[in-house]
Design an enzyme around this catalytic site. Structure first.
Site, PDB file in Angstrom:
ATOM      1  N   HIS A 196     -19.447  -9.796 -17.959  1.00  0.00           N
ATOM      2  CA  HIS A 196     -19.837 -11.196 -18.135  1.00  0.00           C
ATOM      3  C   HIS A 196     -19.628 -11.551 -19.609  1.00  0.00           C
ATOM      4  O   HIS A 196     -20.109 -10.828 -20.495  1.00  0.00           O
ATOM      5  CB  HIS A 196     -21.317 -11.393 -17.807  1.00  0.00           C
ATOM      6  CG  HIS A 196     -21.650 -11.399 -16.343  1.00  0.00           C
ATOM      7  ND1 HIS A 196     -21.295 -10.397 -15.487  1.00  0.00           N
ATOM      8  CD2 HIS A 196     -22.318 -12.325 -15.595  1.00  0.00           C
ATOM      9  CE1 HIS A 196     -21.745 -10.691 -14.272  1.00  0.00           C
ATOM     10  NE2 HIS A 196     -22.365 -11.860 -14.302  1.00  0.00           N
ATOM     11  N   GLU A 199     -20.349 -17.148 -20.688  1.00  0.00           N
ATOM     12  CA  GLU A 199     -21.149 -17.960 -19.757  1.00  0.00           C
ATOM     13  C   GLU A 199     -22.062 -18.822 -20.646  1.00  0.00           C
ATOM     14  O   GLU A 199     -21.840 -20.016 -20.805  1.00  0.00           O
ATOM     15  CB  GLU A 199     -21.972 -17.065 -18.820  1.00  0.00           C
ATOM     16  CG  GLU A 199     -22.883 -17.828 -17.863  1.00  0.00           C
ATOM     17  CD  GLU A 199     -23.824 -16.922 -17.048  1.00  0.00           C
ATOM     18  OE1 GLU A 199     -24.060 -15.766 -17.436  1.00  0.00           O
ATOM     19  OE2 GLU A 199     -24.338 -17.425 -16.017  1.00  0.00           O
ATOM     20  N   ASP A 277     -21.897 -15.951  -7.433  1.00  0.00           N
ATOM     21  CA  ASP A 277     -22.812 -15.373  -8.436  1.00  0.00           C
ATOM     22  C   ASP A 277     -24.134 -14.902  -7.812  1.00  0.00           C
ATOM     23  O   ASP A 277     -24.281 -13.719  -7.508  1.00  0.00           O
ATOM     24  CB  ASP A 277     -23.059 -16.376  -9.569  1.00  0.00           C
ATOM     25  CG  ASP A 277     -23.449 -15.718 -10.889  1.00  0.00           C
ATOM     26  OD1 ASP A 277     -23.497 -14.486 -10.964  1.00  0.00           O
ATOM     27  OD2 ASP A 277     -23.707 -16.456 -11.854  1.00  0.00           O
ATOM     28  N   ASP A 278     -25.098 -15.805  -7.663  1.00  0.00           N
ATOM     29  CA  ASP A 278     -26.400 -15.462  -7.066  1.00  0.00           C
ATOM     30  C   ASP A 278     -26.743 -16.538  -6.035  1.00  0.00           C
ATOM     31  O   ASP A 278     -27.587 -17.409  -6.289  1.00  0.00           O
ATOM     32  CB  ASP A 278     -27.477 -15.415  -8.161  1.00  0.00           C
ATOM     33  CG  ASP A 278     -27.129 -14.389  -9.236  1.00  0.00           C
ATOM     34  OD1 ASP A 278     -27.366 -13.195  -9.010  1.00  0.00           O
ATOM     35  OD2 ASP A 278     -26.581 -14.802 -10.274  1.00  0.00           O
TER      36      ASP A 278
HETATM   37  N1  HPA Z   1     -25.261 -13.839 -15.780  1.00  0.00           N
HETATM   38  C1  HPA Z   1     -25.780 -12.751 -16.315  1.00  0.00           C
HETATM   39  N2  HPA Z   1     -26.491 -11.877 -15.621  1.00  0.00           N
HETATM   40  C2  HPA Z   1     -26.680 -12.082 -14.317  1.00  0.00           C
HETATM   41  C3  HPA Z   1     -26.151 -13.203 -13.712  1.00  0.00           C
HETATM   42  C4  HPA Z   1     -25.380 -14.119 -14.472  1.00  0.00           C
HETATM   43  O1  HPA Z   1     -24.858 -15.133 -14.007  1.00  0.00           O
HETATM   44  N3  HPA Z   1     -26.533 -13.118 -12.411  1.00  0.00           N
HETATM   45  C5  HPA Z   1     -27.247 -11.986 -12.262  1.00  0.00           C
HETATM   46  N4  HPA Z   1     -27.337 -11.358 -13.425  1.00  0.00           N
HETATM   47 ZN    ZN Z   2     -23.005 -13.108 -12.663  1.00  0.00          ZN
END
Ligand code: HPA
Ligand code: ZN
Length: 333
Positions: A196, A199, A277-278
């Site tokens: 990641h 973001e 993502d979630d």
């Molecule tokens: N970003 C960072 N960590 C995470 C994310 C995310 O979008 N989703 C779950 N852990």
């Molecule tokens: Zn993520």
């Protein structure tokens, strides 16, 4: 074919989904009851009301609390199986799922318990739903380098079941550079690499993920647009970005879906893909993400098809499999 039909008909690969982030409140209640674990909510409605995040950290706090009810191998199986059923509904035919071992091992759950539950769901998904999958384990970047090394060590006996290593959790203040040495060791051991970056964190973190961690894909990466030199590099290297539109909206990375840059990135030649993502926390699975951007950004059917093709090209499946899905998508009219 109208746009909604096309979105449903497109075969898709999901490359950015945290299995702990697919935990629906109904299943959370069921497992909490089964394991006799108290959760701070009275009802499914109350859980959903708690999901009013305004940034990454406010989401992560609730996301880690939810994972606390997962104890037994069967819990991890049930979690992953519920997600595979959503994949089947959305015509996601291949998925590369993240899991966060430290969220569980730090609570005294064995690494083996987690991976065995997930792996059994992956095997059943192949046999019963025809869905293929890979597992990617992520280090929690708010924890130490040493803790990441320990986790890598714990993963080695299960190397054949884990295709890659990633980096997630609180981005700001935890740059990829913090984990340069762990990722070097992971690469030596044959793991593919994702992280990641970009973001909430700056474009600088994307450079670090490329240069220091030597990633095969960038997760999110939407802030790369702030740096023209970085954009040139991403385009030249055909470096995939696993973009998550509903996540970006829910965590205020963008204020309005009409302002999301995924279409501009695509038009400039960046290898972008669509992901959830979630999904339990951010209001939608794969097709919901496609629908949201198609509507807000007025995407053409050709652009939707390109996004689906990109998802397979950026995946860790064989060249033959990539070609097979690409032809299927091109033949949809
Ligand atoms: N970003 C960072 N960590 C995470 C994310 C995310 O979008 N989703 C779950 N852990
Ligand atoms: Zn993520």
């Amino acid at each position: 074919m109208d746009q909604l039909e096309l979105i449903r008909a497109l075969p898709k690969a999901e490359l950015h989904v945290h299995i702990e982030g697919t935990f629906e409140p109904e299943l959370m209640f069921e497992i909490a009851q089964r394991n006799q674990i108290a959760i701070p909510y009275q009802s499914v409605e109350e859980v959903k009301q708690a999901y009013n995040f305004h940034n990454l950290q406010s989401f992560l706090d609730i996301y880690y609390a939810g994972a606390n009810v997962l104890i037994h191998e069967q819990d991890f199986y049930d979690l992953a199986w519920a997600y595979f059923e959503k994949c089947a509904e959305d015509n996601v035919v291949h998925t590369e799922m993240f899991f966060d071992p430290q969220t569980h091992t730090d609570r005294g759950i064995a690494f083996e318990t987690v991976i065995n539950g997930l792996q059994r769901a992956c095997d059943d998904a192949k046999a019963k739903l025809g869905i293929t999958s890979h597992l990617i384990m992520c280090f929690l970047r708010h924890l130490s380098e040493e803790a990441a090394f320990e986790t890598l060590e714990q993963a080695l006996p299960f190397k054949d079941q884990i295709i890659g290593v990633g980096l997630d959790s609180s981005e700001m203040g935890h740059p990829p550079a913090k984990f340069e040495r762990v990722f070097a060791k992971a690469r030596e051991q044959g793991f593919l690499i994702v992280a990641h970056a970009g973001e909430e964190g700056p474009a600088e973190y994307v450079w670090e993920a490329l240069d220091l961690l030597k990633v095969n894909r960038i997760d999110h990466g939407v802030r790369s647009e702030e740096d023209p030199k970085l954009m040139q590099r991403l385009i030249a290297e055909k470096m995939p970005l696993t973009v998550c539109p509903l996540s970006n909206l829910k965590l205020c990375v963008v204020n309005d879906m009409a302002e999301h840059n995924i279409r501009r990135l695509l038009q400039q030649g960046v290898h972008v893909t669509v992901n959830s993502d979630d999904p339990s926390y951010f209001g939608g699975y794969m097709n919901d993400n496609f629908i949201a951007i198609a509507q807000a950004l007025d995407l053409s059917n050709e652009e939707l098809k390109q996004l689906a093709i990109n998802s397979f090209e950026a995946s860790f499946i064989s060249a033959e499999e990539k070609q097979k899905w690409k032809l299927q998508i091109e033949n949809l009219h």
